[in-house]
Design an enzyme around this catalytic site. Structure first.
Site, PDB file in Angstrom:
ATOM      1  N   HIS A  61       0.842  -1.209   0.000  1.00  0.00           N
ATOM      2  CA  HIS A  61       0.000   0.000   0.000  1.00  0.00           C
ATOM      3  C   HIS A  61       0.875   1.257   0.000  1.00  0.00           C
ATOM      4  O   HIS A  61       0.514   2.264   0.601  1.00  0.00           O
ATOM      5  CB  HIS A  61      -0.916   0.057   1.234  1.00  0.00           C
ATOM      6  CG  HIS A  61      -1.851  -1.100   1.393  1.00  0.00           C
ATOM      7  ND1 HIS A  61      -3.068  -1.173   0.752  1.00  0.00           N
ATOM      8  CD2 HIS A  61      -1.754  -2.230   2.130  1.00  0.00           C
ATOM      9  CE1 HIS A  61      -3.680  -2.311   1.100  1.00  0.00           C
ATOM     10  NE2 HIS A  61      -2.892  -2.968   1.934  1.00  0.00           N
TER      11      HIS A  61
ATOM     12  N   GLU B 191      -0.441   0.407  -4.520  1.00  0.00           N
ATOM     13  CA  GLU B 191      -1.574  -0.465  -4.808  1.00  0.00           C
ATOM     14  C   GLU B 191      -1.668  -0.709  -6.318  1.00  0.00           C
ATOM     15  O   GLU B 191      -1.458   0.194  -7.116  1.00  0.00           O
ATOM     16  CB  GLU B 191      -2.866   0.170  -4.273  1.00  0.00           C
ATOM     17  CG  GLU B 191      -2.838   0.259  -2.752  1.00  0.00           C
ATOM     18  CD  GLU B 191      -4.141   0.797  -2.151  1.00  0.00           C
ATOM     19  OE1 GLU B 191      -5.025   1.232  -2.913  1.00  0.00           O
ATOM     20  OE2 GLU B 191      -4.252   0.774  -0.913  1.00  0.00           O
TER      21      GLU B 191
END
Lengths: 244, 244
Positions: B163, B198
């Site tokens: 992330h 991501e």
């Protein structure tokens, strides 16, 4: 006995370093007769991207108006004596894992806990507030170093989540703060978490709390979230069996 | 030997659950002759706010198009045998501390590591990619439970930060992702971190990497940050002494 000022952060919005924290710190010290040239011991161990000397200088400059004498734990030739003779302890923010790791590493953990539970005023912000909790399990920080334990100073019976906020970067799919705290409650169902938005603080005198700041402080327990009331926090403090 | 597909996340932007991850997972399994009714073992232990059965159902539904048979480690009557006989291992995201804690708790850590280093294909996303690193010291997750160690599976010689993003809530004074990773490098000066935005992933076959996704993958080392090149990652994989 406990006399704690637990601040969410060193800054609020676009304020300068410790700008909004300075006044509550000053009042807290004065209320506990720490004044004139009394020694206040700064603990810099949460600092990672800043070296301890620079960190101490930064805090000294930011709190220059307050008529106390700041000293630094990392410079003390006899740290145990420095902790004992100081009139108050001031623990700055940074990385919570690093802070707790160093407290264990140098055997300061027990000395600080004992001094504070005997009545020495304790002031922390961010990581410094986090370690007043029973554990560091509600920190927002990256686990860059492994402390021997997640057990923290346990000066209060509930967890603090500093820099609490409800916001989330748009289009980002990592867990939200809300989800992280729900995960914590799922795994630790008996624990209570107090979310302190930036600019807020808890002042704890024995079993009485005062909530400082403009924004609502949040209380998480039993998978529920509510605005924290003074009464609810007082009740938790009264039930605290860890208190001598 | 290693055959790894390490995805940043289960979602990218506003995509559905595993929507963008599905195709690389399917291709990866097919490339390693995992097909038809071969058993792929799902490890649900990062799930905290979702129970393991629901998590398994969610993943099964999301990957229904892929012609393999998903089984779940938490349901296996003989987990060691289930790890051995599966044709691939699939480790979902959630809380990295919880995932690692459970792997140690149930003695699955060594079994999975051994199987993967013997060539069993391994697919992870988010926490599942994080534990392929030497440690979990670059997770973004909250330390809701204390694992016996931060040491992770060490299937690769560098840290993953899933992330990964450069964004930061406005007016928020907690550490940025950048600052957190700088703290990590300060305390772990020899370590290398790969920031996976991501929608990106690393496919690692022995000492060769392929970088998947649109966004640039970032490499952090020696307090510097650069766009990760295939060459740089290959070089790190070649130097990996942990590889049998």
């Amino acid at each position: 006995m406990r006399r704690l000022l637990l601040l969410s952060s060193s800054k609020e919005g676009n304020s300068g370093y410790l700008e909004t924290a300075k006044r509550p710190i000053e009042e807290f010290l004065a209320a506990h007769q720490v004044s004139a040239n009394d020694e206040v011991l700064f603990v810099p161990f949460a600092g990672v991207n800043i070296n301890y000397d620079d960190y101490f200088d930064l805090v000294t400059a930011a709190l220059a108006d307050i008529p106390v004498r700041l000293t630094a734990l990392h410079r003390a030739s006899d740290p145990a004596a420095a902790i004992k003779k100081s009139k108050a302890i001031l623990v700055g923010g940074g990385n919570t894992f690093h802070l707790l790791h160093q407290l264990y590493q140098f055997d300061f953990f027990g000395l600080i806990r004992e001094a504070v539970l005997a009545g020495k005023p304790y002031i922390g912000w961010s990581a410094g507030s986090n370690i007043a909790s029973p554990s560091i399990k509600t920190t927002n920080d990256m686990p860059i170093v492994q402390p021997p334990s997640f057990h923290a100073l346990q000066l209060i019976p509930f967890q603090i989540n500093p820099h609490y906020l409800d916001q989330h970067p748009k289009g980002f799919n990592g867990e939200t703060r809300e989800q992280r705290l729900q995960e914590f409650m799922q795994v630790n169902p008996d624990a209570v978490v107090v979310g302190l938005p930036e600019g807020t603080a808890l002042k704890v005198i024995d079993n009485r709390v005062e909530i400082l700041g403009e924004q609502p402080v949040m209380l998480f327990r039993n998978q529920q979230k509510e605005v924290a009331s003074t009464e609810a926090l007082n009740h938790l403090l009264e039930l605290d069996e860890a208190m001598p």
